[in-house]
Design a protein around this motif. Structure first.
Motif, PDB file in Angstrom:
ATOM      1  N   GLY A 110     -22.806  -1.251   5.194  1.00  0.00           N
ATOM      2  CA  GLY A 110     -22.053  -0.423   4.265  1.00  0.00           C
ATOM      3  C   GLY A 110     -20.645  -0.916   4.016  1.00  0.00           C
ATOM      4  N   ALA A 111     -19.941  -0.226   3.108  1.00  0.00           N
ATOM      5  CA  ALA A 111     -18.570  -0.536   2.715  1.00  0.00           C
ATOM      6  C   ALA A 111     -18.500  -1.898   2.031  1.00  0.00           C
ATOM      7  N   ALA A 112     -17.293  -2.337   1.720  1.00  0.00           N
ATOM      8  CA  ALA A 112     -17.110  -3.645   1.093  1.00  0.00           C
ATOM      9  C   ALA A 112     -17.293  -4.739   2.137  1.00  0.00           C
ATOM     10  N   ALA A 113     -17.595  -5.953   1.686  1.00  0.00           N
ATOM     11  CA  ALA A 113     -17.903  -7.055   2.597  1.00  0.00           C
ATOM     12  C   ALA A 113     -16.763  -7.324   3.584  1.00  0.00           C
ATOM     13  N   ASP A 114     -15.518  -7.363   3.084  1.00  0.00           N
ATOM     14  CA  ASP A 114     -14.400  -7.649   3.988  1.00  0.00           C
ATOM     15  C   ASP A 114     -14.161  -6.510   4.970  1.00  0.00           C
ATOM     16  N   VAL A 115     -14.417  -5.281   4.527  1.00  0.00           N
ATOM     17  CA  VAL A 115     -14.213  -4.105   5.385  1.00  0.00           C
ATOM     18  C   VAL A 115     -15.225  -4.071   6.523  1.00  0.00           C
ATOM     19  N   VAL A 116     -16.498  -4.268   6.209  1.00  0.00           N
ATOM     20  CA  VAL A 116     -17.534  -4.191   7.251  1.00  0.00           C
ATOM     21  C   VAL A 116     -17.405  -5.356   8.231  1.00  0.00           C
TER      22      VAL A 116
END
Length: 248
Positions: A110-116
């Protein structure tokens, strides 16, 4: 273990406190059972009342824990109260903390790629005995489902945390739970944003006053439309109370 529950709008809400909830989930994992846990809140309930298919997802979940302060109030107002609020963010961390003792693995979806990716790194640092089985961003389409499910299946995590939109994450888990191969499957909403440091969690005093939603709104004003569900939930609960009193 039979879970004590209280019913709100046809959905069974667990009356267990945090400690007992973690123990119940840990026992299920050790027993080889799989669980779909929903961290329920008033916004989710209003969505369920307006969307029968989502209401069914909540009814069929193995465990609905009272995440929102409004749900704790509703349980007490309508009948048997719950032990305490079991916030999804806290439950996620308690499970990771417990999992360190057993070498559990976790998959973040989940979430954006950089966030996860950052969230996975922070979890690995904070819980060094937890194995990061994998991660993937949450911005994928239905035609990608088969590939994502296979990825999770091959990782075979003990814990699968899904951070997508309220409706999407629970429906997705319910649809593929038998194929995912995870022991615990739990939607965690915006938790990866907090774990990664993108957002801050409300101060403890606001959490204790049940005002975490207000702090979240201050950080993300775009959530105002969703927050309008809160007063509507209070109104529906009061109407339900009157209906129950007429019956009895």
């Amino acid at each position: 273990m039979t879970i004590p529950t209280t019913e709100i709008f046809g959905v069974r809400i667990s009356r267990l406190g945090m400690k007992e909830t973690v123990e119940y989930i840990a026992d299920a994992i050790h027993s080889g059972r799989s669980l779909h846990v929903i961290t329920a809140n008033p916004i989710m309930f209003m969505h369920a009342l307006e969307h029968p298919e989502f209401h069914q997802v909540m009814r069929e979940a193995d465990l609905n824990v009272p995440d929102g302060a409004g749900l704790v109030w509703a349980a007490s107002y309508l009948g048997e109260g719950v032990a305490e609020r079991v916030a999804g963010y806290d439950l996620m961390h308690e499970l990771l903390k417990t999992g360190q003792n057993y070498g559990w693995s976790v998959f973040l979806l989940g979430a954006a790629a950089d966030v996860v990716e950052t969230a996975a790194d922070h979890i690995a640092r904070q819980y060094p005995r937890i194995r990061i089985a994998g991660w993937h961003h949450g911005y994928f389409k239905e035609e990608d489902d088969e590939r994502i499910v296979k990825m999770v299946q091959q990782a075979a995590p003990d814990l699968l945390f899904v951070a997508r939109s309220l409706d999407t994450q629970e429906r997705w888990i319910a649809r593929y739970r038998d194929q995912l191969g995870a022991r615990l499957m739990m939607g965690v909403g915006g938790s990866f944003d907090v774990v990664s440091g993108k957002l801050k969690r409300a101060p403890l005093f606001m959490q204790r006053l049940g005002l975490e939603w207000l702090y979240r709104l201050w950080q993300e004003p775009s959530r105002i439309g969703r927050m309008l569900a809160l007063p509507r939930f209070v109104l529906r609960v009061r109407q339900e109370k009157k209906r129950m009193q007429k019956i009895h």
